[in-house]
Design a protein around this motif. Structure first.
Motif, PDB file in Angstrom:
ATOM      1  N   LYS A 110     -71.037 -21.898 -37.381  1.00 47.40           N
ATOM      2  CA  LYS A 110     -69.719 -21.335 -38.037  1.00 47.40           C
ATOM      3  C   LYS A 110     -70.075 -21.305 -39.462  1.00 47.40           C
ATOM      4  N   ALA A 111     -70.371 -22.215 -39.870  1.00 48.70           N
ATOM      5  CA  ALA A 111     -70.585 -22.518 -41.559  1.00 48.70           C
ATOM      6  C   ALA A 111     -71.665 -21.702 -41.906  1.00 48.70           C
ATOM      7  N   MET A 113     -72.770 -18.940 -40.612  1.00 44.67           N
ATOM      8  CA  MET A 113     -72.373 -17.455 -40.100  1.00 44.67           C
ATOM      9  C   MET A 113     -71.520 -17.055 -41.325  1.00 44.67           C
ATOM     10  N   ALA A 114     -70.475 -17.891 -41.479  1.00 43.28           N
ATOM     11  CA  ALA A 114     -69.540 -17.395 -42.642  1.00 43.28           C
ATOM     12  C   ALA A 114     -70.349 -17.242 -43.889  1.00 43.28           C
ATOM     13  N   GLU A 115     -71.158 -18.261 -44.184  1.00 43.16           N
ATOM     14  CA  GLU A 115     -71.965 -17.879 -45.537  1.00 43.16           C
ATOM     15  C   GLU A 115     -73.062 -16.826 -45.355  1.00 43.16           C
ATOM     16  N   VAL A 117     -72.816 -13.838 -43.686  1.00 40.80           N
ATOM     17  CA  VAL A 117     -71.754 -12.778 -43.848  1.00 40.80           C
ATOM     18  C   VAL A 117     -71.379 -12.509 -45.170  1.00 40.80           C
ATOM     19  N   ASP A 118     -70.779 -13.702 -45.892  1.00 37.97           N
ATOM     20  CA  ASP A 118     -70.556 -13.326 -47.315  1.00 37.97           C
ATOM     21  C   ASP A 118     -71.816 -13.003 -48.092  1.00 37.97           C
ATOM     22  N   TYR A 143     -70.958 -15.253 -31.116  1.00 39.61           N
ATOM     23  CA  TYR A 143     -70.617 -14.062 -31.820  1.00 39.61           C
ATOM     24  C   TYR A 143     -69.442 -13.604 -31.839  1.00 39.61           C
ATOM     25  N   GLN A 146     -66.861 -15.074 -33.808  1.00 39.23           N
ATOM     26  CA  GLN A 146     -66.941 -14.771 -35.176  1.00 39.23           C
ATOM     27  C   GLN A 146     -66.854 -13.405 -35.985  1.00 39.23           C
TER      28      GLN A 146
END
Length: 175
Positions: A110-111, A113-115, A117-118, A143, A146
């Motif tokens: 998750k960490a 994926m968040a980074e 995507v950002d 996925y 998220q």
């Protein structure tokens, strides 16, 4: 435990090769031939990663690594889409996102994926896509959780000497 996500550097090539092999062996069990998975070559993966990291064009392409206790435990690679039906100036692609199986379910994915995507949003992409093996329910559940959804894209791939089918997921990006 201290966790951080950072831009990958050439010195990360060796741990990325190890993570790729270990992750594939666990995630693709039953989806790819066992002999193929058993014979994955971490040194070949390391060489490929060294080339990929040397050719990165940050921020539009590159890789991120997740570290815990000063140890690389996961990665994500991204670049402009190479899908013929998308515009590479508007659509970024996550080419891979993997973690060591021992950290599955701990929030590392998750960490990452968040980074990623950002980062894709900051690089100016309006949307992002990724491909996942059909039948890889664990990854597809991740996925969807998220914010990704299937967009109807599907491809059959025989590049490793056996048939795999991949489905495409997509999500809008915003800063």
């Amino acid at each position: 435990m201290t966790r951080r996500v950072r831009q990958a550097v050439p010195l990360d090539a060796a741990p990325l090769g190890v993570i790729q092999a270990a992750s594939w062996q666990a995630a693709f069990h039953g989806l790819m031939p066992e002999e193929y998975l058993a014979n994955l070559d971490t040194e070949a993966f390391e060489k490929t990663w060294a080339d990929v990291l040397a050719e990165s064009q940050w921020p539009s392409s590159g890789a991120l690594v997740a570290e815990e206790a000063d140890r690389v435990v996961g990665y994500s690679r991204f670049y402009p889409t190479d899908d013929a039906d998308d515009d590479p100036t508007a659509v970024g692609m996550i080419g891979s996102i993997y973690t060591l199986p021992e950290v599955w379910g701990t929030g590392v994915g998750k960490a990452l994926m968040a980074e990623v995507v950002d980062n894709l949003a900051r690089a100016g992409y309006a949307e992002a896509t990724l491909w996942v093996l059909e039948g890889n329910d664990r990854a597809q559940d991740f996925y969807r959780g998220q914010g990704w959804s299937k967009d109807g894209g599907m491809v059959e791939d025989r590049s490793d000497g056996f048939l795999i089918t991949k489905v495409r997921y997509r999500r809008p990006l915003s800063i």
